[in-house]
Design a protein around this motif. Sequence first.
Motif, PDB file in Angstrom:
ATOM      1  N   HIS A 191       0.553  -1.045  -0.416  1.00 23.29           N
ATOM      2  CA  HIS A 191      -0.174   0.196   0.165  1.00 23.29           C
ATOM      3  C   HIS A 191       0.482   1.713   0.165  1.00 23.29           C
ATOM      4  O   HIS A 191       0.531   2.240  -0.408  1.00 23.29           O
ATOM      5  N   VAL A 192       2.027   1.564   1.201  1.00 25.59           N
ATOM      6  CA  VAL A 192       2.689   2.528   0.868  1.00 25.59           C
ATOM      7  C   VAL A 192       4.102   2.691  -0.517  1.00 25.59           C
ATOM      8  O   VAL A 192       3.449   4.203  -1.215  1.00 25.59           O
ATOM      9  N   GLU A 193       4.058   1.395  -1.173  1.00 22.13           N
ATOM     10  CA  GLU A 193       4.212   1.437  -2.305  1.00 22.13           C
ATOM     11  C   GLU A 193       3.981   2.182  -3.664  1.00 22.13           C
ATOM     12  O   GLU A 193       4.155   2.837  -4.051  1.00 22.13           O
ATOM     13  N   GLU A 194       2.595   1.491  -3.072  1.00 22.85           N
ATOM     14  CA  GLU A 194       1.119   2.010  -4.961  1.00 22.85           C
ATOM     15  C   GLU A 194       1.069   3.483  -4.269  1.00 22.85           C
ATOM     16  O   GLU A 194       0.728   4.566  -5.275  1.00 22.85           O
ATOM     17  N   THR A 195       0.819   4.309  -3.360  1.00 16.89           N
ATOM     18  CA  THR A 195       1.191   5.216  -2.473  1.00 16.89           C
ATOM     19  C   THR A 195       2.244   6.033  -2.558  1.00 16.89           C
ATOM     20  O   THR A 195       1.668   7.269  -3.756  1.00 16.89           O
ATOM     21  N   LEU A 196       3.713   6.163  -2.683  1.00 20.52           N
ATOM     22  CA  LEU A 196       4.350   6.551  -3.026  1.00 20.52           C
ATOM     23  C   LEU A 196       4.529   6.578  -4.501  1.00 20.52           C
ATOM     24  O   LEU A 196       4.706   7.939  -5.199  1.00 20.52           O
ATOM     25  N   LEU A 197       4.117   5.779  -5.351  1.00 17.32           N
ATOM     26  CA  LEU A 197       4.158   5.680  -6.961  1.00 17.32           C
ATOM     27  C   LEU A 197       3.391   6.802  -7.322  1.00 17.32           C
ATOM     28  O   LEU A 197       2.908   7.424  -8.456  1.00 17.32           O
ATOM     29  N   ARG A 198       2.152   6.770  -7.017  1.00 21.22           N
ATOM     30  CA  ARG A 198       0.817   7.650  -7.027  1.00 21.22           C
ATOM     31  C   ARG A 198       1.363   9.298  -7.441  1.00 21.22           C
ATOM     32  O   ARG A 198       1.581   9.925  -8.073  1.00 21.22           O
ATOM     33  N   ILE A 199       2.106   8.946  -6.285  1.00 20.97           N
ATOM     34  CA  ILE A 199       2.403  10.892  -5.939  1.00 20.97           C
ATOM     35  C   ILE A 199       3.921  11.151  -6.866  1.00 20.97           C
ATOM     36  O   ILE A 199       4.651  12.362  -6.444  1.00 20.97           O
ATOM     37  N   ASP A 200       4.394  10.413  -7.151  1.00 18.52           N
ATOM     38  CA  ASP A 200       5.486  10.515  -8.103  1.00 18.52           C
ATOM     39  C   ASP A 200       6.732  10.490  -7.161  1.00 18.52           C
ATOM     40  O   ASP A 200       7.485  11.067  -7.539  1.00 18.52           O
ATOM     41  N   PHE A 201       7.136   9.891  -6.155  1.00 16.82           N
ATOM     42  CA  PHE A 201       7.710   9.835  -4.721  1.00 16.82           C
ATOM     43  C   PHE A 201       9.009   8.596  -5.578  1.00 16.82           C
ATOM     44  O   PHE A 201      10.133   8.888  -5.398  1.00 16.82           O
ATOM     45  N   LEU A 202       8.211   7.837  -6.368  1.00 13.92           N
ATOM     46  CA  LEU A 202       9.230   6.941  -6.734  1.00 13.92           C
ATOM     47  C   LEU A 202       9.249   6.732  -7.509  1.00 13.92           C
ATOM     48  O   LEU A 202       8.172   7.001  -8.712  1.00 13.92           O
ATOM     49  N   GLU A 203      10.611   7.019  -8.367  1.00 17.62           N
ATOM     50  CA  GLU A 203      10.936   6.995 -10.400  1.00 17.62           C
ATOM     51  C   GLU A 203      11.143   6.027 -10.705  1.00 17.62           C
ATOM     52  O   GLU A 203      11.492   4.999  -9.978  1.00 17.62           O
ATOM     53  N   GLU A 204      10.777   5.180 -11.927  1.00 19.49           N
ATOM     54  CA  GLU A 204      11.270   3.763 -12.396  1.00 19.49           C
ATOM     55  C   GLU A 204      12.572   3.736 -12.322  1.00 19.49           C
ATOM     56  O   GLU A 204      12.876   2.795 -11.197  1.00 19.49           O
ATOM     57  N   LYS A 205      13.465   5.069 -12.221  1.00 22.33           N
ATOM     58  CA  LYS A 205      14.454   4.043 -12.011  1.00 22.33           C
ATOM     59  C   LYS A 205      15.132   3.851 -11.182  1.00 22.33           C
ATOM     60  O   LYS A 205      16.388   2.831 -10.898  1.00 22.33           O
ATOM     61  N   SER A 206      15.015   4.399  -9.659  1.00 22.53           N
ATOM     62  CA  SER A 206      15.610   4.337  -8.816  1.00 22.53           C
ATOM     63  C   SER A 206      14.771   3.691  -7.541  1.00 22.53           C
ATOM     64  O   SER A 206      14.500   3.557  -6.417  1.00 22.53           O
ATOM     65  N   HIS A 207      13.299   3.190  -8.226  1.00 19.67           N
ATOM     66  CA  HIS A 207      11.818   2.712  -7.602  1.00 19.67           C
ATOM     67  C   HIS A 207      12.836   1.526  -6.460  1.00 19.67           C
ATOM     68  O   HIS A 207      12.381   1.748  -5.372  1.00 19.67           O
TER      69      HIS A 207
END
Lengths: 248, 248
Positions: A191-207
């Motif tokens: 759930h945290v990961e999904e949230t961080l992806l949604r807000i673009d905190f996690l980028e593809e490269k350094s995910h």
Amino acid sequence: MHHDRSLLSQVAIILVRPKFPENIGSAARVAFNMGVKRLILIRDELPEREPMAKMATHKAAHLIDNMEVYKTLEEAIAPFSIIIGTTARLGKRRAMEKTPREVVEKVIPDLPNNQLAILFGPEDSGLTNDELKYCRYISSIPTADFSSLNLAQAIAIHCYELYYQIVYAPHAYEPRPHIATSHELEGMYQHVEETLLRIDFLEEKSHTYWMNNVRQFLGRLRLTSKEAKIIRGICRQFLWHQGRDQSE
Amino acid sequence: MHHDRSLLSQVAIILVRPKFPENIGSAARVAFNMGVKRLILIRDELPEREPMAKMATHKAAHLIDNMEVYKTLEEAIAPFSIIIGTTARLGKRRAMEKTPREVVEKVIPDLPNNQLAILFGPEDSGLTNDELKYCRYISSIPTADFSSLNLAQAIAIHCYELYYQIVYAPHAYEPRPHIATSHELEGMYQHVEETLLRIDFLEEKSHTYWMNNVRQFLGRLRLTSKEAKIIRGICRQFLWHQGRDQSE
């Protein structure tokens, strides 16, 4: 205060993809010697009983017969709240690494209310970084430059520390509360990961890099089951809210 | 204060009549892993090199090639001042038994000035009472009821304690002086025995029993070489005097 040997029943040894059935037998024998009776195997298939049982000797053969077998580590550790990974020391010490003695000291107050799994990797290669990411503690036996203890010896030293500190020389401590199991934490991380992806905190490269940092940070908090649920709830609420905003 | 790993060079592992050459190899490997490089074998003959060297692996094979071999334990331990005997715990704890951790804590302050030997008996039967009488300390690994650690595992745990306490977590201590070697003590015991026989303190029937008590008592004093010489001198003088009186 709890210091009786019944705490040892909270402990499981998890063998992750061991190559040789004989080593599974030796592991059973040495674990049983030190009062640890639960053995879990991660492997695509169960090896033949004979070479395992022979090394276990008849005294510890029932550990082999009662061994739980899983295809993935994630399934196996789901019910455990405290997970120790073991590594051979290669070159300089990683920041997270502690000795078996230090790690066991840290986890004993958790044992009355939580189950502990100690992970041992394959004989040649050890646990992968991906497997180590599940581990709250990383234990490494201090050795001279040449480090090649075999599997049963590494298990012997870890179980010696457990048995010693629980049964032989127990010290006073306050038992700690229930902490979230691996299963609960993994659900929360998703759930945290999904949230961080949604807000673009996690980028593809350094995910993976950032997500591992988040895991380590949240893992260190020793969240209770209830707290993990609350964090999930917040993420769920956020995601629902976002979804609603976007559909408007 | 000394806590460097050079103290490990004061330590020897002595294998007393091991049955299987493979176990000598495993012992070499695990000892070398923990920085202990001196291996002594008590055995009528040296086993074939091949099965020993194979288990030692090429990294520790030189321990096998440099291994000292003696026919008797007494010869082997002559130069050592601190002798630890190891036993499997059978039933209740003997009064003298301590854990590896406790024993290692006790001997470390002696290491700068004295050599330490740790004795391991044959795989099936362990050290005899006669061999244990040479030992200043008796170390027993705490285990659950079922106790059957193998030789290499027992060596691993002892060397882990040594390496841990010397190299990894050294604590401050005052190095202790030279204490008498086993050779010096045995010479002294012979003189003491002769004296006690002469004064009829030792009787035929209970001879060994009382002499073992005297050995334990004198052993506990941690006599220096000089003090052992003084006690011998007194005995010698007494015996000479007695002889003179009787010939008068």
